[in-house]
Design an enzyme around this catalytic site. Structure first.
Site, PDB file in Angstrom:
ATOM      1  N   HIS A 371       0.408  -0.990   0.105  1.00  0.00           N
ATOM      2  CA  HIS A 371       0.193  -0.036  -0.073  1.00  0.00           C
ATOM      3  C   HIS A 371       1.068   1.546  -0.179  1.00  0.00           C
ATOM      4  CE1 HIS A 371      -3.641  -1.891   1.284  1.00  0.00           C
ATOM      5  NE2 HIS A 371      -2.828  -2.612   1.552  1.00  0.00           N
ATOM      6  N   LYS A 566      -8.677  13.827   4.698  1.00  0.00           N
ATOM      7  CA  LYS A 566      -7.926  12.151   4.715  1.00  0.00           C
ATOM      8  C   LYS A 566      -6.743  12.600   5.889  1.00  0.00           C
ATOM      9  CE  LYS A 566      -6.907  13.716   0.333  1.00  0.00           C
ATOM     10  NZ  LYS A 566      -6.882  12.686  -0.785  1.00  0.00           N
ATOM     11  N   ARG A 567      -6.213  11.474   5.784  1.00  0.00           N
ATOM     12  CA  ARG A 567      -4.879  11.663   7.225  1.00  0.00           C
ATOM     13  C   ARG A 567      -4.035  13.133   6.948  1.00  0.00           C
ATOM     14  NH1 ARG A 567      -4.218   7.547  11.824  1.00  0.00           N
ATOM     15  NH2 ARG A 567      -2.550   9.418  12.265  1.00  0.00           N
ATOM     16  N   LYS A 572       0.076  14.684   0.955  1.00  0.00           N
ATOM     17  CA  LYS A 572      -0.770  14.799   0.673  1.00  0.00           C
ATOM     18  C   LYS A 572      -1.011  16.170   0.316  1.00  0.00           C
ATOM     19  CE  LYS A 572      -2.816  10.764   2.798  1.00  0.00           C
ATOM     20  NZ  LYS A 572      -3.940  10.032   1.927  1.00  0.00           N
ATOM     21  N   THR A 674      -8.528   6.837  -1.451  1.00  0.00           N
ATOM     22  CA  THR A 674     -10.173   5.974  -1.987  1.00  0.00           C
ATOM     23  C   THR A 674     -11.615   6.975  -1.261  1.00  0.00           C
ATOM     24  OG1 THR A 674      -9.720   5.176   0.713  1.00  0.00           O
ATOM     25  CG2 THR A 674      -9.565   2.854  -1.000  1.00  0.00           C
ATOM     26  N   LYS A 678     -15.035   7.211  -3.072  1.00  0.00           N
ATOM     27  CA  LYS A 678     -16.372   7.788  -2.737  1.00  0.00           C
ATOM     28  C   LYS A 678     -16.767   9.128  -2.851  1.00  0.00           C
ATOM     29  CE  LYS A 678     -14.119   5.740   1.713  1.00  0.00           C
ATOM     30  NZ  LYS A 678     -13.086   5.697   2.787  1.00  0.00           N
TER      31      LYS A 678
HETATM   32  C1  26Q Z   1       3.539   0.571  10.473  1.00  0.00           C
HETATM   33  C2  26Q Z   1       4.547  -0.103  11.497  1.00  0.00           C
HETATM   34  C3  26Q Z   1       4.182   0.819  12.844  1.00  0.00           C
HETATM   35  C4  26Q Z   1       2.855   1.141  12.532  1.00  0.00           C
HETATM   36  C5  26Q Z   1       2.363   1.658  12.435  1.00  0.00           C
HETATM   37  C6  26Q Z   1       2.183   1.412  11.148  1.00  0.00           C
HETATM   38  C7  26Q Z   1       1.518   1.494   9.745  1.00  0.00           C
HETATM   39  C8  26Q Z   1      -0.476   1.797   9.970  1.00  0.00           C
HETATM   40  C9  26Q Z   1      -0.730   1.879   8.540  1.00  0.00           C
HETATM   41  C10 26Q Z   1       1.737   1.876   8.492  1.00  0.00           C
HETATM   42  C11 26Q Z   1       0.961   2.432   7.804  1.00  0.00           C
HETATM   43  C12 26Q Z   1      -0.787   2.364   7.402  1.00  0.00           C
HETATM   44  C13 26Q Z   1      -1.855   2.146   6.672  1.00  0.00           C
HETATM   45  C14 26Q Z   1      -1.355   2.756   5.042  1.00  0.00           C
HETATM   46  C15 26Q Z   1      -2.464   3.333   4.587  1.00  0.00           C
HETATM   47  O1  26Q Z   1      -3.366   3.652   4.868  1.00  0.00           O
HETATM   48  N1  26Q Z   1      -1.907   3.265   3.649  1.00  0.00           N
HETATM   49  C16 26Q Z   1      -2.689   3.980   2.077  1.00  0.00           C
HETATM   50  O2  26Q Z   1      -3.939   2.181   1.936  1.00  0.00           O
HETATM   51  C17 26Q Z   1      -5.077   3.030   0.955  1.00  0.00           C
HETATM   52  C18 26Q Z   1      -5.536   1.327   0.741  1.00  0.00           C
HETATM   53  O3  26Q Z   1      -5.137   1.063   0.186  1.00  0.00           O
HETATM   54  C19 26Q Z   1      -4.778   3.340  -0.008  1.00  0.00           C
HETATM   55  O4  26Q Z   1      -5.701   4.292  -1.106  1.00  0.00           O
HETATM   56  C20 26Q Z   1      -3.923   4.737   0.295  1.00  0.00           C
HETATM   57  O5  26Q Z   1      -2.842   5.519  -1.091  1.00  0.00           O
HETATM   58  C21 26Q Z   1      -2.607   4.496   1.492  1.00  0.00           C
HETATM   59  O6  26Q Z   1      -1.573   5.699   1.957  1.00  0.00           O
END
Ligand code: 26Q
Length: 827
Positions: A371, A566-567, A572, A674, A678
């Site tokens: 991702h 979004k975050r 972004k 995503t 929406k």
């Molecule tokens: C990793 C290690 C330790 C703590 C947290 C994490 C961690 C947690 C969540 C790393 C990444 C995430 C989330 C990533 C994320 O949401 N990525 C998004 O995924 C979406 C679905 O595929 C995409 O549409 C987005 O582009 C992408 O940013």
């Protein structure tokens, strides 16, 4: 404590409870009065509980029957392994899927609250950070609707994503105790408790046949107790399961340690065990090296694999060599990829299998989804931490790596540089395990989440692996579920669509194409287009109420609603949005308002608690909003609000009310997005860069119905070494004025200097996100937006065309692709 024996299969002859209004009302009243002891006039949360239990009773038989139907030998199944499931609320979703809206409304007659009010009582299940977690929840919805035998495995965090407050413009985090009042949407299944080992050491020995074998001993085990949530399909009687693990200490903690007298140590140890499922890590890019996070990952992987094996045996299978024919595990990013090594451990150490046989099984059941393209977000774990926490797993990873590097050296003899690049173990001051490499080596399928993203992975990060195994890599463009994001969130638009093309689109979104003729500028379509506009307007009024309540800002529903939620992340580029807002403010102050379109700009999102820059960006947004909203010269032309605590349930109100969707990441950085989908489904137009799924949205909607701007991914990379933000300042007076105004302290007169770090980042030639490079093109695209908005009839037609073209972005399509090319399950 040995796990309890599996119960006998449930009784499939149970009669389902009736869904007619009379029976729903009777049960609802029974819960409300006899069970909860609450009467009319009680706080609405009890009405929510009574209604939820009534609904839950109506899910049970379908749930059992789905389970029984699936539970036959040889039936192939998929498991979705994810550290995050961002579910949101469940009540309205089940009401929709079970077609119980009218009975539920009937039951509530005579109560002072509507179904909508009651639904608001539910806490969001915020067990995820953002896109990746919400994607997992949309996938579960579509799998149930498509009747695919897919089970989700995750963690039952006691605290989900933190709640965000804004104090003096700054983000303040508060714990999200979403289980405080319990939840009706889970069933504890302690009979399936598993044991997950940690720590200890390994012992190598020879068994009776003389073969070398390994025991992992002196471990500190933690119990994994499953809590099941029903995932209902859309009006098809299928109910899948999301199984979430809670960590609890074993009984030995009490027996051995307490009796040995080391009371405080034993309490500490017990806490350490139970902490595993305590809290979701609130970072949406990797926070490296945190021991508890690695514990969470292994806990999920081990409990889930053990449980899948148990299920497979319970269904009557015994010949382990056929396990891979019947099971596939989809790993949501690298977070659960320790599962590769754990399955090897289970097969080799516990099931006595040879390495070769075990590896053949593992690499035929594992699949990995990536991702992110941000190199800093790639997970790596220090070898030393692994050694202490999961010593046996580290040995297995070393063995996997040794065999893999042999394969590499056979293909490219003597290419040491390549071996170094491809090694699962990164050498250096701190040796690290590269989780993405482990995932690729251990999986038969590796996919990205949008066409561009998958291509960039192949050309860049994963290139060496593509040369070795070209057939492994594929794309699966993301989607979103149209049940939650259109049918539930936008009932007005849904009814209008159904009045023209019937209701089939809800479970077959490609049918929205049939709306296209209604977008033509003809006399016959005028009524439909006026109705479309009226629905949007009503949705905007609903959002305006929320903005008033949460931000105390007045949004005028006649203005353009321009939204970025979004975050908060530098890539972004919320900052680009703010720069444009300040530019509009400058124009107003100068009286340069020819062809002006009144705008309400809404921004929302959470910053990771440790991400200082992201938090400062929130402060800037709030400071700019305050100045603009109270300046009488602005006079309604521009409103700016930061919506606190953006979450799934706020998006359900925001997306249907949005006119303009901001998707403005630096090209090549947003894997997919995503939220963009929406918004499109709900008839927003997109202003966006050529990035992630924006590209596919633009292709589906047509360039003339999309506001494209900015550098493309390859242009970004070409410019990077020569990037000179100051030259943009010199050549663009609009930008100069914006930067000067921030630098003058106009937005922070009481807190001097607080935005210097932001200016420093924007003006640095090393700004990785190259915000200023796209400023001019963004402003021009926004001017096009304003012109397009003047012709409201034309805008409405573009809006209809966006919705009509959004069929591809249903997760139903995404899941059919996963199934057709990766999972190969029978529907
Ligand atoms: C990793 C290690 C330790 C703590 C947290 C994490 C961690 C947690 C969540 C790393 C990444 C995430 C989330 C990533 C994320 O949401 N990525 C998004 O995924 C979406 C679905 O595929 C995409 O549409 C987005 O582009 C992408 O940013």
């Amino acid at each position: 404590m040995p796990p309890k024996k599996s119960p006998p299969p449930c009784n499939p002859t149970l009669t389902p409870l009736s869904g007619d209004a009379k029976s729903v009302t009777r049960d609802f009243e029974r819960y409300q009065f006899y069970h909860l002891g609450r009467f009319q006039g009680c706080p609405p949360v009890y009405t929510y509980q009574a209604l939820s239990w009534t609904l839950r009773d109506r899910i049970m038989t379908d749930w059992m029957n789905t389970y029984a139907r699936r539970d036959v030998p040889g039936n192939r199944r998929a498991y979705y392994l994810s550290l995050e499931f961002l579910i949101g609320r469940a009540l309205s979703n089940h009401v929709l899927n079970l077609d119980l809206e009218q009975p539920a409304r009937t039951a509530l007659q005579g109560f002072s609250h509507t179904l909508e009010d009651i639904a608001e009582e539910e806490h969001d299940a915020g067990l995820g950070n953002g896109g990746l977690g919400r994607l997992a929840a949309c996938f579960m919805d579509s799998c149930a609707t498509l009747d695919l035998p897919v089970m989700g495995y995750g963690l039952r965090y006691q605290f989900g994503m933190f709640r965000q407050h804004i104090e003096n413009g700054y983000q303040v985090e508060e714990p999200d105790n979403w289980l405080r009042d319990g939840t009706p949407w889970e069933v504890e299944r302690s009979e399936f408790t598993r044991r997950v080992p940690f720590g200890g050491r390994t012992e190598h020995y020879h068994d009776e046949t003389g073969a070398e074998r390994v025991r992992w001993v002196d471990t500190r085990d933690v119990l994994a107790v499953p809590y099941d949530m029903p995932i209902t399909g859309y009006r098809n009687h299928a109910v899948n399961t999301l199984r979430l693990w809670k960590a609890t200490a074993t009984d030995e903690f009490d027996l051995n340690e307490f009796n040995a007298g080391s009371y405080t140590e034993s309490v500490t140890a017990k806490n350490l065990a139970e902490n595993i499922s305590m809290v979701l890590y609130p970072n949406d890019s990797s926070e490296n090296g945190k021991e508890l996070r690695l514990r969470q990952q292994y806990f999920l992987a081990s409990a889930s694999l053990q449980d899948a094996l148990r299920q497979w045996r319970a269904a009557g299978n015994s010949d382990l060599s056929r396990f891979a024919e019947h099971n596939v595990f989809q790993m949501n990013d690298t977070h659960p990829t320790i599962a590769v090594a754990e399955l090897m451990r289970i097969l080799v150490d516990l099931e006595d299998m040879s390495w070769g046989e075990a590896w053949a099984i593992t690499t035929r059941c594992m699949a990995y989804t990536n991702h992110t393209l941000l190199p800093e977000a790639l997970e790596r774990w220090p070898v030393a931490l692994f050694e202490r926490l999961l010593p046996r797993l580290l040995e297995i990873i070393y063995e996997i790596n040794a065999r893999f590097l042999r394969e590499v050296s056979m293909k490219w003899p003597g290419d040491m540089d390549r071996q170094r690049r491809m090694s699962i173990i990164e050498e250096g001051d701190v040796k690290q395990v590269r989780m993405a490499w482990l995932a690729i080596v251990g999986s038969f399928s590796v996919n990205g989440v949008a066409a561009l993203h998958s291509q960039l992975l192949k050309d860049g990060l994963f290139r060496d692996f593509v040369e070795l195994w070209p057939g492994k890599f594929n794309n699966k463009t993301n989607g979103v579920t149209p049940r939650r994001w259109v049918a539930h969130a936008n009932p007005g638009m849904s009814a209008l669509i159904s009045s023209k093309i019937g209701e089939g689109w809800v479970a077959d979104l490609a049918q929205l194409e049939k709306l296209k003729p209604f977008a033509a500028a003809t006399a016959r379509n005028r009524k439909f287009q006026a109705d479309w506009q009226a629905v949007k307007r009503a949705n905007k009024e609903r959002l305006a109420l929320l903005v008033k309540a949460e931000c105390n800002v007045d949004f005028d529903s006649d203005a353009l609603f321009d939204v970025q939620v979004k975050r908060i992340h530098e890539y972004k580029r919320q900052l680009l949005n703010v720069l444009h807002v300040i530019h509009l403010y400058n124009r107003i102050k100068k009286g340069d308002v020819e062809g002006w379109a009144d705008r309400c700009v809404l921004i929302g999102g959470k910053a990771a608690p440790g991400y200082i820059m992201a938090k400062r960006i929130i402060k800037l947004i709030n400071s700019v909003a305050e100045v603009i909203n109270r300046d009488p010269d602005v006079d309604g032309r521009l409103k700016v609000a930061f919506l606190p605590n953006y979450r799934v349930s706020s998006m359900e109100i925001i997306a249907p009310a949005t006119d303009l969707s901001e998707q403005i990441s630096t090209a090549g950085k947003e894997a997919s997005g995503t939220g963009n989908m929406k918004f499109m489904m709900n008839g927003a137009l997109t202003i966006g860069t050529y990035d992630g799924a924006n590209i596919e949205i633009l292709e589906a909607a047509g360039e003339e119905n999309f506001f494209l701007f900015g550098l493309r991914a390859e242009e970004v990379e070409a410019l990077r070494p020569h990037y000179q933000p100051h030259s943009h300042l010199e050549h663009d007076p609009r930008l100069r004025e914006v930067i000067d105004l921030i630098a003058s302290g106009h937005f922070n007169s009481c807190e001097p200097g607080i935005f210097d770090m932001i200016l420093g980042a924007l003006l640095s030639p090393h700004d990785p996100w190259m915000v200023l490079a796209d400023f001019g093109s963004y402003v021009e695209a926004q001017e096009k937006v304003a012109r397009a908005w003047q012709d409201r009839a034309a805008w409405t037609r573009m809006s209809i065309l966006n919705t009509a073209s959004s069929g591809f972005f249903s997760t139903d399509r995404t899941m059919l692709e996963y199934n057709g090319e990766i999972w190969k399950l029978k529907r």
